[in-house]
Design a protein around this motif. Sequence first.
Motif: not given
Length: 428
Positions: A115, A118-119, A121-122, A372, A405-406, A409
């Motif tokens: 998480k 992900k956060d 990369q935003e 996540c 998002s996952c 990946k």
Amino acid sequence: MSSRGEHHTVPLSVLLKRELANEKVDNPEIQHGQASQSKKGEDFTLLKTECQRARGDGVATFSVFGLFDGHNGSAAAIYTKENLLNNVLSALPSDLNRDEWVAALPRALVAGFVKTDKDFQERARTSGTTVTFVIIEGWVVTVASVGDSRCILEPAEGGIYYLSADHRLECNEEERQRVTASGGEVGRLNTGGGTEIGPLRCWPGGLCLSRSIGDMDVGEFIVPVPYVKQVKLSTAGGRLIISSDGVWDNLTAETALDCCRGMSAEAAAAQIVKEALQAKGLRDDTTCIVVDILPQEKPPAPLPPSKKQGKGMFKSMFRKKSSESSSNIDKEYMEPDIVEELFEEGSAMLSERLDTKYPLCNMFKLFVCAVCQVDTKPGEGISIHAGSSNSGKLRPWDGPFLCLSCQEKKKPWKGKRALLDRHSSESD
């Protein structure tokens, strides 16, 4: 009536002794120190003791130590330092008792790392960071790591335990296989004319690490899934050394432990950094955290040892004083045990992370991303079985589910399993 008399009764004094002993076991004394020498200003640390959490039977405390070695800038390291702990804790259900909390922690660490990545990369920032993250609850030490910083443990009984993994492609064959099987390339920098220099790197991007947080500009094959290891120390305690690659490129684990034996945690961290710099000079940010996990009734800190005292002096720092008047019940709690390994998971492959260690039925909620742990609404999650060639047994609407998002990946996280699926589908 006779059965009541057959019950074994325990004197109140014995019960009180057990209560006191249990309190000591649950609450070791944590001493820590850190030292660093900066060259690029991209190493950051997180040191938090006596963190409180609510649990089913009251309030418990735990300690957190993190080392974040940034590259291509410091943004990822700073963001991870500020947000990773909250993301890990948010993946844990409330009101768990101690054993349940400790058992759920490895999965929550994976969720927190993913998480956080992900956060970050935003935010469209291009830096990355290695992470070595240590949580100490009682005598249980849980370590999650990506990259090439390391955490080692020397228990009071002796020996060395490596609690983290090195995700340099140069030295990790399993990670090289995962990257290449997922469609990436591993090779050295080509200067032209067939001449290759430097360490092995992942292409596209050219990063020499296979796992990190951030690094959105170096391709999908660099993943944030951490290696996680959990051990339980004896009540005699032990010493942790958490250091960036600036230390480990210059010192072995044995040298790092030996050079600071008998010193306090603060002095030990400074000595390790000094030894590392003496070896090759300041070539990189060099950071060290030393954590001593001690029994509450420990002997006074010893004087710095002579060279002949060796490991025996270190062990004496953690050994409880014996008492001739101790009863057998006292000895049951006073005598040290061996270090117990509770959990280890090193694979970044999604298929392995969702087997018996990560059961198909979600541990806590029905509609939660299996990686996540972010909540998803019914119908938003994508089953990990979607598109599987083995559709006879696995249905697309069967869980566990991945968030969007996952799901993106999924390929690099499946590794060589994805390659096998591709071959089997082509042969059908």
